[in-house]
Write a protein that holds these residues in place. Sequence first.
Motif, PDB file in Angstrom:
ATOM      1  N   PRO A  14     -13.317 -49.246 -57.990  1.00 40.85           N
ATOM      2  CA  PRO A  14     -11.805 -49.845 -57.765  1.00 40.85           C
ATOM      3  C   PRO A  14     -11.898 -51.271 -57.083  1.00 40.85           C
ATOM      4  N   VAL A  15     -11.289 -52.097 -57.289  1.00 34.76           N
ATOM      5  CA  VAL A  15     -11.211 -53.407 -56.723  1.00 34.76           C
ATOM      6  C   VAL A  15      -9.424 -53.722 -56.683  1.00 34.76           C
ATOM      7  N   THR A  16      -9.128 -54.517 -55.588  1.00 37.62           N
ATOM      8  CA  THR A  16      -7.752 -54.984 -55.490  1.00 37.62           C
ATOM      9  C   THR A  16      -7.536 -56.128 -56.403  1.00 37.62           C
ATOM     10  N   VAL A  53     -12.434 -51.991 -61.869  1.00 34.03           N
ATOM     11  CA  VAL A  53     -11.178 -51.876 -62.187  1.00 34.03           C
ATOM     12  C   VAL A  53     -10.057 -52.168 -61.332  1.00 34.03           C
ATOM     13  N   LYS A  54      -9.114 -52.920 -61.475  1.00 32.50           N
ATOM     14  CA  LYS A  54      -7.741 -53.276 -60.685  1.00 32.50           C
ATOM     15  C   LYS A  54      -7.253 -52.116 -60.314  1.00 32.50           C
ATOM     16  N   SER A  55      -6.945 -51.797 -58.835  1.00 30.24           N
ATOM     17  CA  SER A  55      -6.533 -50.605 -58.333  1.00 30.24           C
ATOM     18  C   SER A  55      -5.691 -51.033 -57.163  1.00 30.24           C
ATOM     19  N   ASP A  56      -4.784 -49.860 -56.620  1.00 30.27           N
ATOM     20  CA  ASP A  56      -4.047 -50.174 -55.621  1.00 30.27           C
ATOM     21  C   ASP A  56      -4.947 -50.396 -54.352  1.00 30.27           C
ATOM     22  N   GLU A  57      -4.305 -50.975 -53.420  1.00 27.39           N
ATOM     23  CA  GLU A  57      -4.803 -51.143 -52.256  1.00 27.39           C
ATOM     24  C   GLU A  57      -5.372 -49.762 -51.531  1.00 27.39           C
ATOM     25  N   ASN A  58      -6.221 -49.748 -50.535  1.00 27.61           N
ATOM     26  CA  ASN A  58      -6.915 -48.828 -49.703  1.00 27.61           C
ATOM     27  C   ASN A  58      -7.426 -47.849 -50.650  1.00 27.61           C
ATOM     28  N   GLN A  59      -7.989 -48.073 -51.768  1.00 23.68           N
ATOM     29  CA  GLN A  59      -8.655 -47.410 -52.681  1.00 23.68           C
ATOM     30  C   GLN A  59     -10.425 -47.719 -52.917  1.00 23.68           C
ATOM     31  N   SER A  60     -11.004 -46.696 -52.815  1.00 27.10           N
ATOM     32  CA  SER A  60     -12.417 -47.180 -52.808  1.00 27.10           C
ATOM     33  C   SER A  60     -13.331 -45.921 -53.507  1.00 27.10           C
ATOM     34  N   SER A  61     -14.481 -46.023 -53.946  1.00 26.70           N
ATOM     35  CA  SER A  61     -15.382 -45.266 -54.543  1.00 26.70           C
ATOM     36  C   SER A  61     -15.834 -44.379 -53.270  1.00 26.70           C
ATOM     37  N   ASN A  62     -15.539 -44.588 -52.072  1.00 24.52           N
ATOM     38  CA  ASN A  62     -16.149 -43.814 -51.015  1.00 24.52           C
ATOM     39  C   ASN A  62     -15.641 -42.485 -50.972  1.00 24.52           C
ATOM     40  N   PHE A  63     -16.182 -41.415 -50.403  1.00 26.52           N
ATOM     41  CA  PHE A  63     -15.649 -40.215 -50.068  1.00 26.52           C
ATOM     42  C   PHE A  63     -16.162 -39.630 -48.631  1.00 26.52           C
ATOM     43  N   PHE A 111     -30.412 -48.797 -45.957  1.00 23.52           N
ATOM     44  CA  PHE A 111     -29.145 -49.304 -45.410  1.00 23.52           C
ATOM     45  C   PHE A 111     -28.041 -49.490 -46.505  1.00 23.52           C
ATOM     46  N   VAL A 112     -26.871 -49.385 -45.801  1.00 22.97           N
ATOM     47  CA  VAL A 112     -25.684 -49.485 -46.536  1.00 22.97           C
ATOM     48  C   VAL A 112     -25.009 -51.047 -46.537  1.00 22.97           C
ATOM     49  N   PHE A 113     -24.407 -51.414 -47.416  1.00 19.52           N
ATOM     50  CA  PHE A 113     -23.485 -52.467 -47.486  1.00 19.52           C
ATOM     51  C   PHE A 113     -22.220 -52.355 -48.152  1.00 19.52           C
ATOM     52  N   TYR A 114     -21.232 -53.335 -48.086  1.00 17.86           N
ATOM     53  CA  TYR A 114     -19.814 -53.173 -48.467  1.00 17.86           C
ATOM     54  C   TYR A 114     -19.375 -54.404 -49.453  1.00 17.86           C
ATOM     55  N   ASP A 115     -18.561 -54.182 -50.294  1.00 16.87           N
ATOM     56  CA  ASP A 115     -18.034 -55.292 -51.171  1.00 16.87           C
ATOM     57  C   ASP A 115     -16.794 -55.547 -50.388  1.00 16.87           C
ATOM     58  N   LEU A 116     -15.947 -56.604 -51.092  1.00 15.90           N
ATOM     59  CA  LEU A 116     -14.767 -56.906 -50.441  1.00 15.90           C
ATOM     60  C   LEU A 116     -13.708 -56.221 -50.160  1.00 15.90           C
ATOM     61  N   ASP A 117     -13.529 -54.948 -51.094  1.00 18.60           N
ATOM     62  CA  ASP A 117     -12.581 -53.881 -51.036  1.00 18.60           C
ATOM     63  C   ASP A 117     -13.109 -52.877 -50.099  1.00 18.60           C
ATOM     64  N   GLY A 118     -14.302 -52.850 -49.285  1.00 16.52           N
ATOM     65  CA  GLY A 118     -14.842 -51.578 -48.537  1.00 16.52           C
ATOM     66  C   GLY A 118     -15.588 -50.530 -49.343  1.00 16.52           C
ATOM     67  N   ASN A 119     -15.835 -51.034 -50.614  1.00 18.66           N
ATOM     68  CA  ASN A 119     -16.383 -50.019 -51.166  1.00 18.66           C
ATOM     69  C   ASN A 119     -18.191 -49.972 -50.844  1.00 18.66           C
ATOM     70  N   LYS A 120     -18.600 -48.717 -50.247  1.00 17.95           N
ATOM     71  CA  LYS A 120     -19.780 -48.762 -49.633  1.00 17.95           C
ATOM     72  C   LYS A 120     -20.851 -48.332 -50.696  1.00 17.95           C
ATOM     73  N   PHE A 121     -21.916 -49.031 -50.407  1.00 16.51           N
ATOM     74  CA  PHE A 121     -23.285 -49.006 -51.339  1.00 16.51           C
ATOM     75  C   PHE A 121     -24.362 -48.577 -50.567  1.00 16.51           C
ATOM     76  N   ASP A 122     -25.335 -47.935 -51.092  1.00 22.68           N
ATOM     77  CA  ASP A 122     -26.746 -47.709 -50.447  1.00 22.68           C
ATOM     78  C   ASP A 122     -27.850 -48.467 -51.143  1.00 22.68           C
ATOM     79  N   VAL A 123     -28.808 -48.873 -50.122  1.00 23.13           N
ATOM     80  CA  VAL A 123     -30.038 -49.492 -50.797  1.00 23.13           C
ATOM     81  C   VAL A 123     -30.991 -48.602 -50.018  1.00 23.13           C
TER      82      VAL A 123
END
Length: 137
Positions: A14-16, A53-63, A111-123
């Motif tokens: 999800p991205v805004t 995918v265009k989504s509402d603000e404050n959505q992310s793939s994080n949990f 380590f983790v990194f984040y995209d513009l919308d705060g989606n958190k990913f791991d490497v």
Amino acid sequence: MSEKLLRVGTTYIPVTNVILSSEWYVNKLGAELSYKDQDKAILNFANQSIFLVKSDENQSSNFFDIYGNEHFSLTFEVDGLHALEAIRNDFKQNEIRVGEIEDRGHSGKNFVFYDLDGNKFDVWSELSPTFKKLSNL
């Protein structure tokens, strides 16, 4: 059941703002843009398709786990600790928000990194043996 799932082909994120986010993924992560409209973008990188995918603000793939810790839903692999350190340095130079390299008590480091919308990913520094064999690495 004789058929088996062979691989993950597509991940949806999800991205805004599809335009800004797709440019970020192309410029910062080296993704290849294969399609874009106002509602979605299809990117190819890390041997799969990523749909923004265009989504509402404050959505992310994080949990969040039961202890309140935020988790990523996707881990990228690199081939070894040197590659992990190098890509983290590249990300930092490209002004990508990154975490520290961690020892999580299993083989390899992360380590983790984040995209513009705060989606958190791991490497992770450990390339899966099957992929390594298929890629001749």
